[in-house]
Design a protein around this motif. Structure first.
Motif, mmCIF file in Angstrom:
data_model
loop_
_atom_site.group_PDB
_atom_site.id
_atom_site.type_symbol
_atom_site.label_atom_id
_atom_site.label_comp_id
_atom_site.label_asym_id
_atom_site.label_seq_id
_atom_site.Cartn_x
_atom_site.Cartn_y
_atom_site.Cartn_z
ATOM 1 N N TYR A 197 0.826 -1.207 0.000
ATOM 2 C CA TYR A 197 0.000 0.000 0.000
ATOM 3 C C TYR A 197 0.861 1.258 0.000
ATOM 4 O O TYR A 197 0.540 2.236 -0.681
ATOM 5 N N LEU A 198 1.946 1.246 0.760
ATOM 6 C CA LEU A 198 2.843 2.405 0.773
ATOM 7 C C LEU A 198 3.444 2.641 -0.603
ATOM 8 O O LEU A 198 3.511 3.777 -1.080
ATOM 9 N N ALA A 199 3.884 1.584 -1.253
ATOM 10 C CA ALA A 199 4.468 1.726 -2.590
ATOM 11 C C ALA A 199 3.429 2.219 -3.596
ATOM 12 O O ALA A 199 3.691 3.135 -4.390
ATOM 13 N N SER A 200 2.239 1.648 -3.552
ATOM 14 C CA SER A 200 1.179 2.060 -4.478
ATOM 15 C C SER A 200 0.756 3.501 -4.216
ATOM 16 O O SER A 200 0.574 4.289 -5.149
ATOM 17 N N GLY A 201 0.610 3.846 -2.949
ATOM 18 C CA GLY A 201 0.239 5.217 -2.603
ATOM 19 C C GLY A 201 1.291 6.219 -3.024
ATOM 20 O O GLY A 201 0.980 7.305 -3.519
ATOM 21 N N ALA A 202 2.563 5.852 -2.851
ATOM 22 C CA ALA A 202 3.645 6.743 -3.271
ATOM 23 C C ALA A 202 3.630 6.931 -4.785
ATOM 24 O O ALA A 202 3.800 8.048 -5.284
ATOM 25 N N TRP A 203 3.415 5.848 -5.534
ATOM 26 C CA TRP A 203 3.357 5.953 -6.994
ATOM 27 C C TRP A 203 2.207 6.861 -7.421
ATOM 28 O O TRP A 203 2.366 7.729 -8.280
ATOM 29 N N CYS A 204 1.047 6.689 -6.782
ATOM 30 C CA CYS A 204 -0.118 7.525 -7.118
ATOM 31 C C CYS A 204 0.098 8.986 -6.737
ATOM 32 O O CYS A 204 -0.365 9.886 -7.430
ATOM 33 N N ALA A 205 0.796 9.227 -5.636
ATOM 34 C CA ALA A 205 1.033 10.596 -5.193
ATOM 35 C C ALA A 205 2.124 11.270 -6.017
ATOM 36 O O ALA A 205 2.012 12.455 -6.353
ATOM 37 N N LEU A 206 3.170 10.525 -6.336
ATOM 38 C CA LEU A 206 4.296 11.119 -7.050
ATOM 39 C C LEU A 206 4.065 11.226 -8.554
ATOM 40 O O LEU A 206 4.653 12.084 -9.208
ATOM 41 N N ASN A 207 3.239 10.368 -9.095
ATOM 42 C CA ASN A 207 2.984 10.367 -10.530
ATOM 43 C C ASN A 207 1.512 10.047 -10.799
ATOM 44 O O ASN A 207 1.192 8.987 -11.343
ATOM 45 N N PRO A 208 0.611 10.952 -10.409
ATOM 46 C CA PRO A 208 -0.812 10.637 -10.512
ATOM 47 C C PRO A 208 -1.309 10.433 -11.943
ATOM 48 O O PRO A 208 -2.189 9.610 -12.167
ATOM 49 N N LEU A 209 -0.761 11.144 -12.913
ATOM 50 C CA LEU A 209 -1.241 10.980 -14.281
ATOM 51 C C LEU A 209 -0.899 9.603 -14.841
ATOM 52 O O LEU A 209 -1.740 8.946 -15.462
ATOM 53 N N GLU A 210 0.326 9.149 -14.619
ATOM 54 C CA GLU A 210 0.734 7.830 -15.118
ATOM 55 C C GLU A 210 0.000 6.704 -14.392
ATOM 56 O O GLU A 210 -0.469 5.753 -15.008
ATOM 57 N N SER A 211 -0.096 6.811 -13.070
ATOM 58 C CA SER A 211 -0.773 5.758 -12.316
ATOM 59 C C SER A 211 -2.263 5.727 -12.638
ATOM 60 O O SER A 211 -2.852 4.651 -12.725
ATOM 61 N N ALA A 212 -2.873 6.877 -12.858
ATOM 62 C CA ALA A 212 -4.287 6.911 -13.235
ATOM 63 C C ALA A 212 -4.494 6.305 -14.619
ATOM 64 O O ALA A 212 -5.431 5.523 -14.833
ATOM 65 N N ALA A 213 -3.619 6.627 -15.554
ATOM 66 C CA ALA A 213 -3.731 6.081 -16.908
ATOM 67 C C ALA A 213 -3.588 4.560 -16.895
ATOM 68 O O ALA A 213 -4.266 3.863 -17.658
ATOM 69 N N PHE A 214 -2.733 4.026 -16.020
ATOM 70 C CA PHE A 214 -2.564 2.585 -15.888
ATOM 71 C C PHE A 214 -3.891 1.911 -15.560
ATOM 72 O O PHE A 214 -4.180 0.819 -16.034
ATOM 73 N N LEU A 215 -4.712 2.577 -14.745
ATOM 74 C CA LEU A 215 -6.009 2.031 -14.344
ATOM 75 C C LEU A 215 -7.148 2.435 -15.274
ATOM 76 O O LEU A 215 -8.280 2.056 -15.050
ATOM 77 N N GLY A 216 -6.842 3.236 -16.291
ATOM 78 C CA GLY A 216 -7.869 3.624 -17.253
ATOM 79 C C GLY A 216 -8.532 4.960 -16.960
ATOM 80 O O GLY A 216 -9.543 5.295 -17.560
#
Length: 120
Positions: free
Chosen positions: A11-30
């Motif tokens: 969860y920490l890793a996923s949250g950090a990815w979403c916080a640090l790179n929200p556009l890329e992580s959001a695009a990954f999920l559609g």
């Protein structure tokens, strides 16, 4: 308690990815959205996941917090899994969401098994 700690670290890793790179992580999920949508994604996917991860890791370090931390984590994981399944059936899926389903199911099973072992 390694199971709860490992899930918390995920969860920490996923949250950090979403916080640090929200556009890329959001695009990954559609996801794609306006700046206000990015702010909401940043808060919920970044902040909430970081908070959940910290709670799990910290609960895993204390014998007195462990039962409550595990119980909360099982309930949370089962809720996420249930809504993931319903959402995929109702709205469709892609490979990333199917991967998330497998990960969430694995997490729920592992945490539930750990909670049962703790009670024995």
């Amino acid at each position: 308690m390694w199971t709860l700690r490992l899930v918390g670290l995920l969860y920490l890793a996923s949250g950090a990815w979403c916080a640090l790179n929200p556009l890329e992580s959001a695009a990954f999920l559609g996801f794609s959205f306006s700046n206000l949508g990015v702010a909401e994604f940043f808060s919920v996917y970044g902040g909430l996941q970081l908070g959940i991860g910290m709670a799990m890791v910290l609960s895993s370090l204390s014998e007195s917090y462990l039962p409550g931390g595990l119980f909360f984590s099982v309930v949370l994981s089962c809720g996420l899994l249930m809504f993931r399944i319903i959402g995929m059936l109702q709205f469709g899926s892609n490979d990333a969401l199917f991967g998330m389903l497998i990960l969430e199911a694995s997490i729920a099973v592992a945490l539930f098994a750990q909670l049962r072992r703790l009670k024995d």
